[in-house]
Design a protein around this motif. Structure first.
Motif, PDB file in Angstrom:
ATOM      1  N   GLY A   1       0.797  -1.214   0.000  1.00 24.85           N
ATOM      2  CA  GLY A   1       0.000   0.000   0.000  1.00 24.85           C
ATOM      3  C   GLY A   1       0.831   1.266   0.000  1.00 24.85           C
ATOM      4  O   GLY A   1       0.305   2.359   0.144  1.00 24.85           O
ATOM      5  N   LEU A   2       2.118   1.147  -0.153  1.00 21.92           N
ATOM      6  CA  LEU A   2       2.980   2.319  -0.214  1.00 21.92           C
ATOM      7  C   LEU A   2       3.142   2.699  -1.672  1.00 21.92           C
ATOM      8  O   LEU A   2       4.174   2.511  -2.281  1.00 21.92           O
ATOM      9  N   ASN A   3       2.086   3.239  -2.246  1.00 24.54           N
ATOM     10  CA  ASN A   3       2.008   3.422  -3.682  1.00 24.54           C
ATOM     11  C   ASN A   3       2.764   4.632  -4.207  1.00 24.54           C
ATOM     12  O   ASN A   3       2.559   5.035  -5.324  1.00 24.54           O
ATOM     13  N   GLN A   4       3.649   5.219  -3.438  1.00 29.21           N
ATOM     14  CA  GLN A   4       4.438   6.336  -3.942  1.00 29.21           C
ATOM     15  C   GLN A   4       5.766   5.854  -4.526  1.00 29.21           C
ATOM     16  O   GLN A   4       6.606   6.644  -4.890  1.00 29.21           O
ATOM     17  N   ALA A   5       5.966   4.537  -4.587  1.00 26.29           N
ATOM     18  CA  ALA A   5       7.191   4.005  -5.183  1.00 26.29           C
ATOM     19  C   ALA A   5       7.199   4.325  -6.674  1.00 26.29           C
ATOM     20  O   ALA A   5       6.173   4.303  -7.332  1.00 26.29           O
TER      21      ALA A   5
ATOM     22  N   TRP B   1       9.601   3.886 -10.502  1.00 27.02           N
ATOM     23  CA  TRP B   1      10.683   3.185 -11.156  1.00 27.02           C
ATOM     24  C   TRP B   1      11.867   4.127 -11.336  1.00 27.02           C
ATOM     25  O   TRP B   1      11.714   5.317 -11.588  1.00 27.02           O
ATOM     26  N   ALA B   2      13.055   3.597 -11.248  1.00 23.40           N
ATOM     27  CA  ALA B   2      14.265   4.405 -11.404  1.00 23.40           C
ATOM     28  C   ALA B   2      14.292   5.082 -12.774  1.00 23.40           C
ATOM     29  O   ALA B   2      14.700   6.230 -12.899  1.00 23.40           O
ATOM     30  N   ASP B   3      13.844   4.379 -13.823  1.00 23.28           N
ATOM     31  CA  ASP B   3      13.822   4.955 -15.166  1.00 23.28           C
ATOM     32  C   ASP B   3      12.918   6.184 -15.217  1.00 23.28           C
ATOM     33  O   ASP B   3      13.227   7.168 -15.869  1.00 23.28           O
ATOM     34  N   ASP B   4      11.771   6.132 -14.525  1.00 23.79           N
ATOM     35  CA  ASP B   4      10.847   7.259 -14.508  1.00 23.79           C
ATOM     36  C   ASP B   4      11.481   8.482 -13.857  1.00 23.79           C
ATOM     37  O   ASP B   4      11.259   9.609 -14.293  1.00 23.79           O
ATOM     38  N   VAL B   5      12.267   8.252 -12.798  1.00 21.79           N
ATOM     39  CA  VAL B   5      12.901   9.369 -12.103  1.00 21.79           C
ATOM     40  C   VAL B   5      13.905  10.061 -13.014  1.00 21.79           C
ATOM     41  O   VAL B   5      13.934  11.290 -13.104  1.00 21.79           O
ATOM     42  N   SER B   6      14.714   9.297 -13.737  1.00 25.21           N
ATOM     43  CA  SER B   6      15.688   9.929 -14.636  1.00 25.21           C
ATOM     44  C   SER B   6      14.960  10.624 -15.793  1.00 25.21           C
ATOM     45  O   SER B   6      15.363  11.707 -16.206  1.00 25.21           O
ATOM     46  N   ASP B   7      13.898  10.020 -16.305  1.00 23.59           N
ATOM     47  CA  ASP B   7      13.095  10.674 -17.343  1.00 23.59           C
ATOM     48  C   ASP B   7      12.534  11.989 -16.820  1.00 23.59           C
ATOM     49  O   ASP B   7      12.522  12.997 -17.517  1.00 23.59           O
ATOM     50  N   PHE B   8      12.060  11.973 -15.575  1.00 25.79           N
ATOM     51  CA  PHE B   8      11.509  13.176 -14.968  1.00 25.79           C
ATOM     52  C   PHE B   8      12.563  14.277 -14.906  1.00 25.79           C
ATOM     53  O   PHE B   8      12.302  15.416 -15.274  1.00 25.79           O
ATOM     54  N   ARG B   9      13.746  13.940 -14.451  1.00 29.69           N
ATOM     55  CA  ARG B   9      14.809  14.951 -14.313  1.00 29.69           C
ATOM     56  C   ARG B   9      15.175  15.568 -15.663  1.00 29.69           C
ATOM     57  O   ARG B   9      15.340  16.784 -15.779  1.00 29.69           O
ATOM     58  N   GLU B  10      15.297  14.725 -16.682  1.00 31.98           N
ATOM     59  CA  GLU B  10      15.624  15.224 -18.025  1.00 31.98           C
ATOM     60  C   GLU B  10      14.508  16.124 -18.553  1.00 31.98           C
ATOM     61  O   GLU B  10      14.770  17.188 -19.123  1.00 31.98           O
ATOM     62  N   THR B  11      13.285  15.701 -18.346  1.00 31.68           N
ATOM     63  CA  THR B  11      12.133  16.466 -18.821  1.00 31.68           C
ATOM     64  C   THR B  11      12.032  17.798 -18.078  1.00 31.68           C
ATOM     65  O   THR B  11      11.761  18.840 -18.690  1.00 31.68           O
ATOM     66  N   LEU B  12      12.259  17.770 -16.769  1.00 31.21           N
ATOM     67  CA  LEU B  12      12.212  18.995 -15.974  1.00 31.21           C
ATOM     68  C   LEU B  12      13.239  20.002 -16.478  1.00 31.21           C
ATOM     69  O   LEU B  12      12.927  21.194 -16.627  1.00 31.21           O
ATOM     70  N   GLN B  13      14.439  19.534 -16.769  1.00 32.51           N
ATOM     71  CA  GLN B  13      15.486  20.432 -17.246  1.00 32.51           C
ATOM     72  C   GLN B  13      15.073  21.124 -18.555  1.00 32.51           C
ATOM     73  O   GLN B  13      15.211  22.332 -18.701  1.00 32.51           O
ATOM     74  N   LEU B  14      14.538  20.345 -19.497  1.00 31.33           N
ATOM     75  CA  LEU B  14      14.083  20.925 -20.766  1.00 31.33           C
ATOM     76  C   LEU B  14      12.898  21.873 -20.561  1.00 31.33           C
ATOM     77  O   LEU B  14      12.822  22.931 -21.175  1.00 31.33           O
ATOM     78  N   ALA B  15      11.972  21.468 -19.687  1.00 31.21           N
ATOM     79  CA  ALA B  15      10.784  22.294 -19.429  1.00 31.21           C
ATOM     80  C   ALA B  15      11.173  23.640 -18.831  1.00 31.21           C
ATOM     81  O   ALA B  15      10.620  24.678 -19.207  1.00 31.21           O
TER      82      ALA B  15
ATOM     83  N   ASN C   1      -0.038  11.961 -13.993  1.00 29.80           N
ATOM     84  CA  ASN C   1      -0.092  10.498 -13.875  1.00 29.80           C
ATOM     85  C   ASN C   1       0.762   9.938 -12.754  1.00 29.80           C
ATOM     86  O   ASN C   1       0.759   8.735 -12.529  1.00 29.80           O
ATOM     87  N   GLY C   2       1.534  10.795 -12.076  1.00 23.84           N
ATOM     88  CA  GLY C   2       2.411  10.300 -11.022  1.00 23.84           C
ATOM     89  C   GLY C   2       3.546   9.454 -11.578  1.00 23.84           C
ATOM     90  O   GLY C   2       3.945   8.468 -10.967  1.00 23.84           O
ATOM     91  N   GLN C   3       4.058   9.821 -12.724  1.00 28.52           N
ATOM     92  CA  GLN C   3       5.125   9.059 -13.383  1.00 28.52           C
ATOM     93  C   GLN C   3       6.482   9.689 -13.061  1.00 28.52           C
ATOM     94  O   GLN C   3       6.811  10.755 -13.552  1.00 28.52           O
ATOM     95  N   GLY C   4       7.248   9.045 -12.191  1.00 27.97           N
ATOM     96  CA  GLY C   4       8.559   9.546 -11.813  1.00 27.97           C
ATOM     97  C   GLY C   4       8.510  10.621 -10.753  1.00 27.97           C
ATOM     98  O   GLY C   4       9.542  11.127 -10.324  1.00 27.97           O
ATOM     99  N   VAL C   5       7.313  10.962 -10.307  1.00 30.37           N
ATOM    100  CA  VAL C   5       7.106  12.021  -9.326  1.00 30.37           C
ATOM    101  C   VAL C   5       5.745  11.786  -8.666  1.00 30.37           C
ATOM    102  O   VAL C   5       4.891  11.115  -9.239  1.00 30.37           O
ATOM    103  N   ARG C   6       5.568  12.332  -7.476  1.00 33.57           N
ATOM    104  CA  ARG C   6       4.270  12.195  -6.796  1.00 33.57           C
ATOM    105  C   ARG C   6       3.188  12.890  -7.636  1.00 33.57           C
ATOM    106  O   ARG C   6       3.410  13.987  -8.144  1.00 33.57           O
ATOM    107  N   GLN C   7       2.046  12.259  -7.774  1.00 33.35           N
ATOM    108  CA  GLN C   7       0.948  12.847  -8.552  1.00 33.35           C
ATOM    109  C   GLN C   7       0.543  14.187  -7.941  1.00 33.35           C
ATOM    110  O   GLN C   7       0.357  14.307  -6.731  1.00 33.35           O
ATOM    111  N   ASP C   8       0.436  15.198  -8.796  1.00 29.58           N
ATOM    112  CA  ASP C   8       0.121  16.540  -8.325  1.00 29.58           C
ATOM    113  C   ASP C   8      -0.579  17.285  -9.466  1.00 29.58           C
ATOM    114  O   ASP C   8       0.064  17.776 -10.390  1.00 29.58           O
TER     115      ASP C   8
END
Length: 199
Positions: free
Chosen positions: A16-20, A22-36, A53-60
């Motif tokens: 039930g700890l659904n904030q886990a 994937w490592a790939d999502d986190v790196s995708d998030f960082r790259e996307t954030l930099q471009l954004a 969608n909460g992909q690589g980051v907490r849903q917000d």
């Protein structure tokens, strides 16, 4: 190691700890954030989707809205559609059909089939705009001609009921058939129904 990370994430999800994430999502998030942050509209839209969608980051949804808006204001059609969807569906903002229709229109005028279809729905139901079946039909038609299954199905419904056009079961069946061919199951069901009825 990657396999172990995924197993651990699956175990956390099972507990039930659904904030886990994937490592790939986190790196995708960082790259996307930099471009954004550099003003790239496509990256801003993608970042909005990651937050939604909460992909690589907490849903917000509030953050998703913020990034979609930045991209939408640059004229990026997918972000304009996403912003319309957020206003339409109350994701992260107060529901506002007029704003939803305004953003759908911006994307629709650029040829976005999903936005054209949703704008057609707005006109068909009078959400945020005056109800106008002819205008709904016009937007469905634009999307349907691009092969968008939901719009093809909606055109079938318009012909079946005579909304905005003269009632025509043969054309209704034709559009339901196109929706079916595009993978829309309801189109298959309606096509079969009209076929059995002799149309």
């Amino acid at each position: 190691m990657k396999h172990l990370t995924k197993l651990l994430a699956a175990a956390l999800l099972a507990l039930g700890l659904n904030q886990a994430v994937w490592a790939d999502d986190v790196s995708d998030f960082r790259e996307t954030l930099q471009l954004a942050e550099q003003g790239d509209a496509k990256a801003q839209n993608n970042l909005g989707a990651m937050y939604a969608n909460g992909q690589g980051v907490r849903q917000d949804y509030a953050e998703a809205f913020r990034w979609f808006r930045q991209a939408a204001e640059q004229g990026y059609a997918k972000a304009q559609f996403n912003l319309g969807l957020m206003y339409d569906s109350r994701y992260g903002v107060r529901q506002d059909y007029a704003e939803a229709a305004r953003w759908y229109r911006k994307a629709a005028e650029q040829g976005d089939a999903a936005a054209q279809t949703n704008l057609g729905v707005m006109y068909g139901n009078g959400y945020g705009v005056h109800q106008d079946y002819a205008e709904a039909f016009r937007w469905y038609r634009k999307a349907a001609e691009q092969g968008y299954a939901k719009a093809q199905f909606n055109l079938g419904v318009m012909y079946y009921n005579g909304y905005g056009v003269r009632r025509n079961f043969h054309l209704s069946k034709e559009w339901f058939g196109k929706a079916c061919d595009s993978g829309w199951q309801k189109g298959c069901d309606q096509y079969r129904y009209l076929n059995q009825a002799g149309y």
